[in-house]
Design a protein around this motif. Structure first.
Motif, short mmCIF file in Angstrom:
data_model
loop_
_atom_site.label_atom_id
_atom_site.label_comp_id
_atom_site.label_asym_id
_atom_site.label_seq_id
_atom_site.Cartn_x
_atom_site.Cartn_y
_atom_site.Cartn_z
N ASN A 45 1.09 -1.31 -0.01
CA ASN A 45 -0.39 -0.37 -0.15
C ASN A 45 0.75 1.31 0.05
O ASN A 45 0.33 2.69 0.31
CB ASN A 45 -1.68 0.01 1.23
CG ASN A 45 -2.01 -0.94 0.84
OD1 ASN A 45 -1.81 -2.47 2.43
ND2 ASN A 45 -2.63 -1.55 0.56
N GLN A 48 -0.24 3.95 -1.66
CA GLN A 48 -1.45 5.23 -1.07
C GLN A 48 -1.33 5.30 0.20
O GLN A 48 -2.63 6.31 0.57
CB GLN A 48 -2.03 3.53 -0.63
CG GLN A 48 -2.48 3.10 -2.60
CD GLN A 48 -4.02 1.55 -1.98
OE1 GLN A 48 -3.05 0.43 -2.09
NE2 GLN A 48 -4.94 1.44 -1.89
N LEU A 49 0.03 5.88 0.35
CA LEU A 49 0.61 6.10 2.16
C LEU A 49 1.37 7.64 1.51
O LEU A 49 2.25 7.48 0.49
CB LEU A 49 1.11 5.76 3.07
CG LEU A 49 0.10 4.45 3.04
CD1 LEU A 49 1.11 3.06 3.88
CD2 LEU A 49 -1.02 4.55 3.82
N ASN A 50 1.29 8.29 2.00
CA ASN A 50 1.68 9.37 2.44
C ASN A 50 3.09 9.62 3.35
O ASN A 50 2.85 9.53 4.54
CB ASN A 50 0.80 11.18 2.38
CG ASN A 50 2.15 12.21 2.56
OD1 ASN A 50 3.00 12.00 2.65
ND2 ASN A 50 1.31 13.42 2.63
N ASN A 53 3.03 11.97 5.76
CA ASN A 53 2.34 12.97 6.97
C ASN A 53 1.64 10.92 6.85
O ASN A 53 0.99 11.44 7.28
CB ASN A 53 1.65 13.27 6.61
CG ASN A 53 0.83 13.85 7.78
OD1 ASN A 53 1.13 13.14 8.92
ND2 ASN A 53 1.08 15.28 7.64
N LEU A 54 2.01 9.97 7.56
CA LEU A 54 2.13 8.81 7.53
C LEU A 54 0.81 8.64 8.54
O LEU A 54 -0.17 7.98 8.24
CB LEU A 54 3.02 7.67 7.63
CG LEU A 54 2.62 6.39 7.60
CD1 LEU A 54 1.94 5.75 6.53
CD2 LEU A 54 3.79 5.52 7.86
N GLU A 56 -1.31 10.97 9.14
CA GLU A 56 -2.70 11.83 8.02
C GLU A 56 -3.63 10.27 6.76
O GLU A 56 -4.48 10.95 7.56
CB GLU A 56 -2.23 13.10 7.98
CG GLU A 56 -3.52 13.34 7.03
CD GLU A 56 -4.42 13.91 8.09
OE1 GLU A 56 -5.81 13.83 7.64
OE2 GLU A 56 -4.23 14.34 9.18
N SER A 57 -2.65 9.67 6.50
CA SER A 57 -2.29 8.70 6.01
C SER A 57 -3.93 7.41 6.78
O SER A 57 -4.32 7.33 6.34
CB SER A 57 -1.48 7.91 4.86
OG SER A 57 -1.65 9.09 4.64
N LYS A 60 -7.54 8.62 7.64
CA LYS A 60 -8.19 8.83 6.65
C LYS A 60 -8.35 7.46 6.52
O LYS A 60 -9.92 7.14 6.01
CB LYS A 60 -7.64 9.26 5.20
CG LYS A 60 -7.59 10.65 5.14
CD LYS A 60 -6.37 11.59 4.34
CE LYS A 60 -6.45 12.95 4.16
NZ LYS A 60 -5.74 13.45 2.88
N LEU A 61 -7.44 6.39 6.38
CA LEU A 61 -7.70 4.97 6.48
C LEU A 61 -8.66 4.73 7.76
O LEU A 61 -9.93 3.67 7.28
CB LEU A 61 -6.87 4.43 6.39
CG LEU A 61 -5.39 4.56 5.15
CD1 LEU A 61 -4.27 3.25 4.77
CD2 LEU A 61 -6.79 3.65 3.92
N THR A 420 7.44 9.82 9.87
CA THR A 420 6.81 8.53 9.90
C THR A 420 7.45 8.31 11.80
O THR A 420 6.46 7.54 11.72
CB THR A 420 8.19 7.84 9.53
OG1 THR A 420 7.13 8.07 7.80
CG2 THR A 420 7.27 6.17 9.46
#
Length: 435
Positions: A45, A48-50, A53-54, A56-57, A60-61, A420
């Protein structure tokens, strides 16, 4: 006879189908793993991850998949725990199941699973027990450690006073002062701030991989002992890294925040003058009489969210958690930012507000959601030391100085650099004006 034969066959088929269905349902339920986004081959993934700024990712998930979900970091699966309830349920209520240390390539390269922080199983249990016992013997939680911090706070104050109100970056001053506490425990004495050996030691903390890789001797006469020179050396390194970087960074970030809010500094100093005065050093006994200062220290730790994703855990066995099955050795990410920035517990969590830890009558308000040191079996072993250092160092500085920023306090950016693993403050300079 033919009718009976057909009936028997029909009954056998029905029973067989029922058994197969029951078995399939049992296996299906057992292997129901937490949901998550579809992972691509090799990269998982990651697209699909920033990576910048993990946290924040993951936030959202969590809104899409709930408080327990799975992500794939490349080929490695990880289960994310998002929110106070699930983190407490895992790390406290099922503490033993979730007591493993998750594997990250950078951490593995640095520590190779031999120190307190990264080891697992019996090695971890023995090293942690040894560290806690040794620290207690050296004065952790006792007056002797407090006296060492008070002494170092006095040296720090004098060093700041010698800057003669010139603006400077206080990072090195804070690192040296905090590190000296660990030095006094491990080596039996502090170092002068200009001591070449001490400065070399500080520099080596940034080059610990080479330093640790050079250690080859092991304890003789006991092939099963966990107390080898390598494990003890790496455990000592853990104490320096955890006991220096985290606390000094928190203090550095705290001083930046306080520059932005001079009204908060005024309230702290009013409390200091009332409880301590100007002629003696702050001590831990003062904290219970200084609810506002205590609240500010707590709010600094909550706001900066130093380790937003925590240090990764792992399950030590096949584990049933809520309605899910988590296979042995699966990495667990028990997020701390989801707790420290919970909007129900801390209204407007993105705002720095000491009121998050104050009752209406001004007394200190405890919160179960305050867990910057994590919680459970893997919580920070140096929590007690860090709490003493933060309170005494910060109070001693504000007892003696007022902070003067080099820019208008309204223009100061107190938001952390998000990464991270750890959040850090933006670089700054400040002048310390004697009171």
């Amino acid at each position: 006879m033919e009718f009976l034969g057909m009936t028997t066959i029909f009954l056998l088929v029905c029973i067989s189908c029922l058994l197969l269905f029951t078995t399939w349902r049992s296996i299906s339920q057992k292997e129901k793993q937490p949901p998550g986004p579809i992972a691509l081959p090799i990269v998982g993934n990651l697209l699909q991850l920033n990576p910048w700024n993990l946290p924040e990712s993951l936030k959202k998930l969590s809104k899409k998949y709930g408080p327990v979900f799975t992500i794939s970091l490349g080929p490695q699966k990880a289960v994310v725990l998002y929110g106070y309830d699930v983190v407490k349920e895992a790390l406290v209520d099922q503490a033993e199941d979730f007591s493993g240390r998750g594997s990250l390539p950078l951490i593995e390269k640095l520590f190779q699973g031999t120190g307190i922080v990264t080891s697992n199983g019996e090695t971890w249990k023995q090293l942690r027990r040894f560290a806690l016992t040794t620290l207690r013997d050296f004065g952790m939680g006792k007056k002797s450690i407090e006296e060492r911090i008070q002494e170092e706070a006095n040296f720090l104050v004098e060093r700041i006073r010698n800057t003669h109100e010139r603006p400077f970056n206080p990072s090195n001053f804070l690192v040296h002062a905090v590190s000296n506490i660990i030095c006094s425990v491990v080596f039996g004495d502090r170092f002068d701030y200009e001591d070449k050996k001490f400065l070399t030691l500080i520099n080596l903390l940034d080059e610990n991989d080479k330093l640790q890789n050079s250690i080859q001797t092991q304890e003789k006469g006991n092939g099963h002992s966990e107390f080898t020179v390598e494990t003890l050396s790496r455990s000592t390194l853990d104490l320096f890294l955890a006991g220096t970087g985290t606390t000094s960074t928190t203090l550095r970030h705290g001083l930046l925040i306080l520059q932005k809010f001079p009204e908060i500094v005024e309230k702290i100093q009013k409390e200091i003058d009332h409880v301590i005065g100007r002629n003696r050093s702050p001590c831990m006994a003062d904290r219970s009489q200084m609810p506002y200062t205590d609240a500010v220290v707590h709010e600094i730790q909550r706001f900066i969210d130093f380790l937003p994703l925590n240090v990764p855990h792992a399950v030590v066995r096949d584990t049933k958690f809520r309605d899910y099955f988590i296979p042995k050795n699966t990495m667990i990410i028990p997020t701390l930012n989801s707790i420290l920035h919970d909007s129900k517990e801390f209204p407007n969590p993105e705002k720095f507000d000491p009121g998050h830890f104050l009752n209406a009558n001004g007394t200190f308000k405890k919160s179960d959601y305050f867990m910057p040191f994590s919680v459970g079996k893997r919580m920070c072993a140096g929590e007690g030391l860090a709490r003493m250092e933060l309170f005494i160092f910060l109070t001693a500085i504000l007892q003696n100085f007022t902070l003067k920023p080099v820019v208008d306090h309204k223009d100061i950016d107190i938001s952390p650099f998000v990464s991270t693993l750890a959040n850090t403050p933006r670089p700054y300079e400040v002048s310390f004006l004697p009171r």
